[in-house]
Design a protein around this motif. Sequence first.
Motif, short mmCIF file in Angstrom:
data_model
loop_
_atom_site.label_atom_id
_atom_site.label_comp_id
_atom_site.label_asym_id
_atom_site.label_seq_id
_atom_site.Cartn_x
_atom_site.Cartn_y
_atom_site.Cartn_z
N ARG A 121 0.84 -1.22 0.00
CA ARG A 121 0.00 0.00 0.00
C ARG A 121 0.86 1.25 0.00
N LEU A 122 1.90 1.24 0.84
CA LEU A 122 2.76 2.43 0.94
C LEU A 122 3.52 2.68 -0.36
N PHE A 123 4.07 1.62 -0.96
CA PHE A 123 4.87 1.80 -2.18
C PHE A 123 4.01 2.15 -3.40
N LYS A 124 2.71 1.87 -3.32
CA LYS A 124 1.82 2.29 -4.41
C LYS A 124 1.70 3.81 -4.42
N VAL A 125 1.80 4.41 -3.24
CA VAL A 125 1.64 5.87 -3.12
C VAL A 125 3.00 6.57 -3.27
#
Length: 228
Positions: A51-55
């Motif tokens: 989730r974090l690396f998608k943002v």
Amino acid sequence: MRALAKAIDGLELPAVEKISESQEEDPFQVLIATLLSARTQDATTLAASTRLFKVARTPRTMGRLTVKQIERLIYPVSFYRHKARHVKATCRLLVDRFGGCVPGAMEQLLMLPGVGRKTANLVLILAFGSRRNICVDTHVHRIANRLGWVRTGMPDETEQALYAAIDGRWWPLINLYLVTWGQNVCRPLYPRCGECVLTPMCPRVGVTRVSKKRATTVITVTNREQGA
Ligand code: SF4
């Protein structure tokens, strides 16, 4: 270590190893995933990191997120508020002091907020290809003691004792092998000694209760080994 190398074939890889493989050993993502992984289930670490690396995928873009945004993205990893602050501060330091890159030296990695020897060693092994480091987490500490390789009370002691006890060619692999084994077989409570390929050579130091359940994955691996 040779027995473990065969036995872990086909078992689920630890979350940080998966992220490292899928992101082509990107040092920043290995660093952040390792920070998130402390005292957190692997599936939770993997989902939160994804989730974090998608943002945000770089120190600059992640450093622009607020602590609240990072908290929301990484929840429910354990200590998510604490870790969100560390992630933000680490990104800032990487940008301000290291030109937006993760440094490849132990002393510099240890300057980053929330980064201890465990995280620094794993980043050096997975992202920088070091063959001179051993990453000791709770699984490595526990299993190395059960196997009688070391007699230590704390992970940092275990790291130093393992440098003396284990042939250098295995150092970068110890974490992968023992974490995989620790998550699947040599669990903290009720280790599956009855299904473990290491049983004939393991003194089981400190083990008082073992699992009575049969572990399907391990049985498959064990049978394949026996047939080989
Ligand atoms: S025999 Fe038991 S204590 Fe020893 S490594 Fe295997 S599961 Fe762990």
